[in-house]
Design a protein around this motif. Structure first.
Motif, mmCIF file in Angstrom:
data_model
loop_
_atom_site.group_PDB
_atom_site.id
_atom_site.type_symbol
_atom_site.label_atom_id
_atom_site.label_comp_id
_atom_site.label_asym_id
_atom_site.label_seq_id
_atom_site.Cartn_x
_atom_site.Cartn_y
_atom_site.Cartn_z
ATOM 1 N N GLN A 295 0.830 -1.190 0.000
ATOM 2 C CA GLN A 295 0.000 0.000 0.000
ATOM 3 C C GLN A 295 0.877 1.258 0.000
ATOM 4 O O GLN A 295 1.989 1.214 0.525
ATOM 5 C CB GLN A 295 -0.910 -0.023 1.237
ATOM 6 C CG GLN A 295 -2.074 -0.954 1.021
ATOM 7 C CD GLN A 295 -2.964 -1.071 2.240
ATOM 8 O OE1 GLN A 295 -2.485 -1.230 3.351
ATOM 9 N NE2 GLN A 295 -4.258 -1.030 2.020
ATOM 10 N N PHE B 219 -0.801 -0.516 -4.370
ATOM 11 C CA PHE B 219 -1.677 -1.643 -4.697
ATOM 12 C C PHE B 219 -2.482 -2.008 -3.449
ATOM 13 O O PHE B 219 -2.183 -1.547 -2.356
ATOM 14 C CB PHE B 219 -0.843 -2.858 -5.108
ATOM 15 C CG PHE B 219 0.019 -2.632 -6.305
ATOM 16 C CD1 PHE B 219 -0.524 -2.675 -7.584
ATOM 17 C CD2 PHE B 219 1.373 -2.375 -6.171
ATOM 18 C CE1 PHE B 219 0.281 -2.466 -8.689
ATOM 19 C CE2 PHE B 219 2.179 -2.170 -7.274
ATOM 20 C CZ PHE B 219 1.630 -2.214 -8.537
ATOM 21 N N THR B 220 -3.474 -2.886 -3.622
ATOM 22 C CA THR B 220 -4.203 -3.349 -2.441
ATOM 23 C C THR B 220 -3.472 -4.543 -1.832
ATOM 24 O O THR B 220 -2.764 -5.272 -2.509
ATOM 25 C CB THR B 220 -5.623 -3.818 -2.791
ATOM 26 O OG1 THR B 220 -5.519 -4.815 -3.786
ATOM 27 C CG2 THR B 220 -6.480 -2.705 -3.261
ATOM 28 N N GLU C 28 -4.858 -7.125 -0.994
ATOM 29 C CA GLU C 28 -5.545 -8.347 -1.431
ATOM 30 C C GLU C 28 -4.780 -9.090 -2.518
ATOM 31 O O GLU C 28 -5.034 -10.267 -2.744
ATOM 32 C CB GLU C 28 -6.956 -8.028 -1.922
ATOM 33 C CG GLU C 28 -8.007 -8.015 -0.832
ATOM 34 C CD GLU C 28 -7.886 -6.809 0.076
ATOM 35 O OE1 GLU C 28 -7.244 -5.816 -0.338
ATOM 36 O OE2 GLU C 28 -8.410 -6.866 1.194
ATOM 37 N N ILE C 29 -3.862 -8.393 -3.171
ATOM 38 C CA ILE C 29 -3.060 -9.074 -4.183
ATOM 39 C C ILE C 29 -2.369 -10.287 -3.580
ATOM 40 O O ILE C 29 -2.255 -11.340 -4.215
ATOM 41 C CB ILE C 29 -2.054 -8.076 -4.794
ATOM 42 C CG1 ILE C 29 -2.840 -7.155 -5.730
ATOM 43 C CG2 ILE C 29 -0.939 -8.790 -5.533
ATOM 44 C CD1 ILE C 29 -2.080 -6.050 -6.339
#
Lengths: 417, 330
Positions: free
Chosen positions: A336, A339-340, A342-343
């Motif tokens: 972060q 990107f999130t 969750e990747i």
């Protein structure tokens, strides 16, 4: 001369083959292969999303955990509950049950530990025992429903995940001593900080926090490893573990052999629940985490499922898979804000999917080896013009026959006894 | 009386996703494949359909024919769920992998993928896909004028009426017919009970199981959209455990379509009563306990367990479910 050379070569080859033949080695290569594929997939995803930052992103996932001592401490801290919930799922898998209720057992275990710490002012080890008991109770319920009432353990576990969450929320809200605002804070939907209420309930740190320079560090990870070893011994070195596994592999056959299947189902779920419960205790007795009252199931329990699967339900392998998943999760947090997080979950999902496939690859490898060996043997036999030993054929037949009732692993152990 | 009506309509709207998804699970398990990935399938279906709906807010034809747009969204939900479920089918049928492992992977993949896609399309930090309000069926769609006072009939029918509801009813009836009245249904059931026997009379077990999983993906995807529509606050990369609940409803319904519908209605009824407990006079309000809402939130789960405790002695899962079919095995 020529013959001698080939013989020595054969000898070396067979040693190598023996090493390659061990199922543990196959599982390891399969897991490593899945991890590599998962990471490649993750990298491609990052490239697809933001190609400029992708290389930096994947490096962050891969190195953050080791980048500084504090991050490493966080890896170990999160790994402890992951290992235990993974162990919970793995233990149930070994006995033929799917414990999807680890999150409920984890939550109830956490509540028991926090009641001990905040209301009864108990020391940390007593709180862990309470967590053990809480998880055990919540795990026993699906076991009892399955054994006595023939209700599928999956459905009971799912239902009791939610019931557990709501019971915990209801209980904590109604015990004022447990909430942060009882001690002067303003937040009403969070449990009190152990630092200010009962420092004796915080899991000891043995100076490791100073060593790594992080408050996250405590001996929780060692407790998790110790529990894994105990579970390994129970499953592989005791009659009780043998009975549990036999029940999991073939319930009817084990009943026929005089094993009390109903008792074993209940015990197995109880132990699985207790393991997840300890996980909850370890997470919330650290002094750095407080229980937030939320209306969603905690992800920690569900993450035990991939941990168990990646570790192929082997208690020792679960330690490593727990550490690995915790490691890349900490790496993912560093992604972060580009990107999130969750990747990382997508990467884990691909790894799990691949590990499901690689079981096939694995059995393919051993089949291939077997065929090759058989061919070599046939060649040898035809060369030496010897009649193949008859006992060999009989042995295979007997083994084959037995496999219908109990798979090889258990059979071998049975022979030992 | 209007309380009664809103309980009824609430029950129906929350039962719809459960019925659809549980029926999906039933088709998959009746063909012999445990589909634990229903949660993930729902999320993917809802994601694709909601992306379409939110995009269609700018399309003239969609605004002109809102229900046609919803119908297209339903098809998209079904198709995307179907495609996603093929991942499970490939792993568990072609490669004979453990079905719970594949399913767990997909369950983990779906919400993460949904968040990543939502971020990629809507910008970082935007976690909700808003769905337009015109998807609800109102009196105007039938040429009726909206009356000023909401009577019993109005609050029963038009308060929360979406195209997913009639479609779910149609799909339920179709499911019963397919499963019990067609050749395909018989073959599907035989593959879940005794695939070797099915194979010996010339049924292609692999194809049939593929069909079972694909149907479950189709229904699961639509169920995901139905859930998002029922909740009504947009799509937030989650279906709140409804996929797992549907699995429970399917077992509760004993792998039979009509019983599944009954089980879903029962569960939804108790789910809806909770938030409305305050306005139902004969229910206790637990005024001495803080956060008593949790007692009512627990209710549907407890009721399900009690019913199961009494009914499941006779419950019987498809015999061959969870076992990959291997032609060469005895």
């Amino acid at each position: 001369m020529k013959k001698k050379k080939s013989a020595s070569f054969e000898n070396k080859g067979s040693m190598l083959k023996q090493a390659l033949d061990k199922p543990g080695f196959h599982s390891l290569t399969a897991s490593v292969l899945s991890i590599v594929i998962g990471l490649i997939f993750g990298y491609l995803l990052l490239v697809f999303l933001k190609s400029g930052k992708s290389t930096n992103g994947i490096i962050k996932i891969l190195v953050t955990g080791f980048s500084n001592p504090a991050k490493f401490a966080k890896v170990l801290y999160q790994a402890a509950p992951l290992i235990l919930t993974g162990l919970s799922v793995a233990f149930a898998f070994k006995t033929g049950l799917f414990n999807i209720g680890a999150t409920g057992q984890y939550t109830v275990g956490a509540m028991f530990a926090l009641i001990g710490a905040l209301v009864w002012q108990l020391p940390w080890w007593a709180c862990i025992l309470l967590a053990f008991a809480g998880g055990a109770i919540w795990g026993a319920i699906p076991g009892i429903f399955k054994a006595l009432l023939n209700v599928n353990e999956v459905i009971t576990s799912i239902m009791f995940n939610w019931i557990g969450l709501f019971v915990v929320n209801l209980t904590i809200t109604n015990i004022p001593e447990m909430l942060a605002n009882f001690y002067g804070g303003s937040i009403a939907d969070r449990t009190a900080n152990l630092e200010s209420v009962n420092t004796g309930a915080i899991i000891p740190k043995w100076g490791l926090d100073n060593l790594l320079g992080s408050n996250y560090m405590n001996i929780g990870i060692f407790i998790a490893i110790l529990v894994s070893i105990i579970i390994y011994i129970i499953l592989n070195k005791t009659t009780f573990g043998y009975e549990l596994k036999a029940c999991g592999l073939n319930r009817n056959a084990s009943k026929y052999a005089g094993i009390n299947a109903k008792r074993n189902i209940i015990l197995s779920m109880t132990i699985a629940g207790a393991l997840a419960g300890i996980g909850g205790g370890l997470y919330y007795l650290s002094g750095v985490a407080q229980y937030n009252i939320v209306k969603n199931l905690l992800p920690m329990g569900f993450n035990g499922i991939p941990v168990a699967l990646l570790g192929a339900s082997n208690p020792i392998a679960v330690v490593f898979s727990g550490l690995f998943i915790s490691y890349i999760q900490v790496g993912g947090e560093a992604l972060q804000p580009g990107f999130t997080v969750e990747i990382v979950n997508i990467i884990i999902a691909v790894i799990i999917y691949m590990s499901a496939l690689s079981l096939i690859v694995k059995s393919g490898i051993s089949k291939l080896l077997k065929i090759k060996r058989q061919r070599n043997k046939d060649k040898e036999d035809s060369n030496s013009d010897e009649v193949p030993p008859n006992s060999d054929g009989v042995g295979i037949q007997a083994g084959d026959y037995g496999a219908g009732i109990l798979p090889e692993e258990v059979q071998k152990e049975g022979d030992d006894k | 009386m209007s309380v009664f009506a809103s309980i009824l309509s609430g029950t129906i709207i929350f039962a719809v996703p459960l019925i659809l998804v549980a029926l999906g699970g039933m088709f998959s398990e009746r063909s012999g494949t445990i589909n634990i990935a229903l949660e993930g399938i729902m999320i993917i279906g809802a994601l694709c359909a909601c992306l379409f709906l939110s995009a269609s807010n700018d399309m003239a034809w969609a605004l002109k024919n809102p229900q046609l747009a919803v119908f297209v969204a339903i098809l998209i939900a079904g198709a995307s769920g179907l495609i996603f479920s093929l991942l499970l089918a490939f792993a568990s049928i072609n490669l004979k992998a453990d079905q719970t492992i594949g399913g767990t992977a997909l369950n983990m993949m779906a919400p993460a993928l949904a968040i990543v896609v939502t971020w990629a399309i809507q910008g970082a930090g935007q976690t909700t896909i808003n769905i337009p309000s015109w998807i609800r069926i109102t009196q105007a769609d039938f040429g009726l004028t909206q009356s000023a006072t909401q009577g019993f009939f109005e609050s029963l029918t038009f308060n929360s009426f979406y195209l997913t509801t009639p479609i779910a009813i149609i799909l339920l009836i179709v499911s019963v017919i397919i499963l019990y009245k067609t050749k395909f249904g018989l073959r599907l059931r035989s593959c879940g009970e005794h695939p070797q026997a099915a194979d010996s009379v010339g049924i292609n077990v692999y194809k049939t199981r593929y069909a079972g999983v694909a149907i479950s993906g189709f229904l699961g995807g639509i169920g995901g959209l139905a859930f998002t529509v029922a909740v009504g606050s947009g799509f937030q990369s989650s279906v709140a455990g409804y996929g797992f609940l549907a699995l429970a409803v399917m077992i509760f319904g004993n792998w039979k379509p009509l019983r599944i519908a009954g089980a879903a209605l029962l569960f939804a009824l108790f789910k809806v009563i909770g938030p409305m407990a305050g306005s139902i006079p004969f229910l206790p309000s637990f005024s001495k306990i803080k956060a008593a809402e949790y007692i009512y939130l627990m209710l549907p789960y407890i009721v399900t367990m009690i019913v199961l405790a009494f009914t499941s002695k006779k419950s019987r899962a498809p015999k061959a479910e969870g076992i990959p079919y291997d032609k060469s095995s005895r």
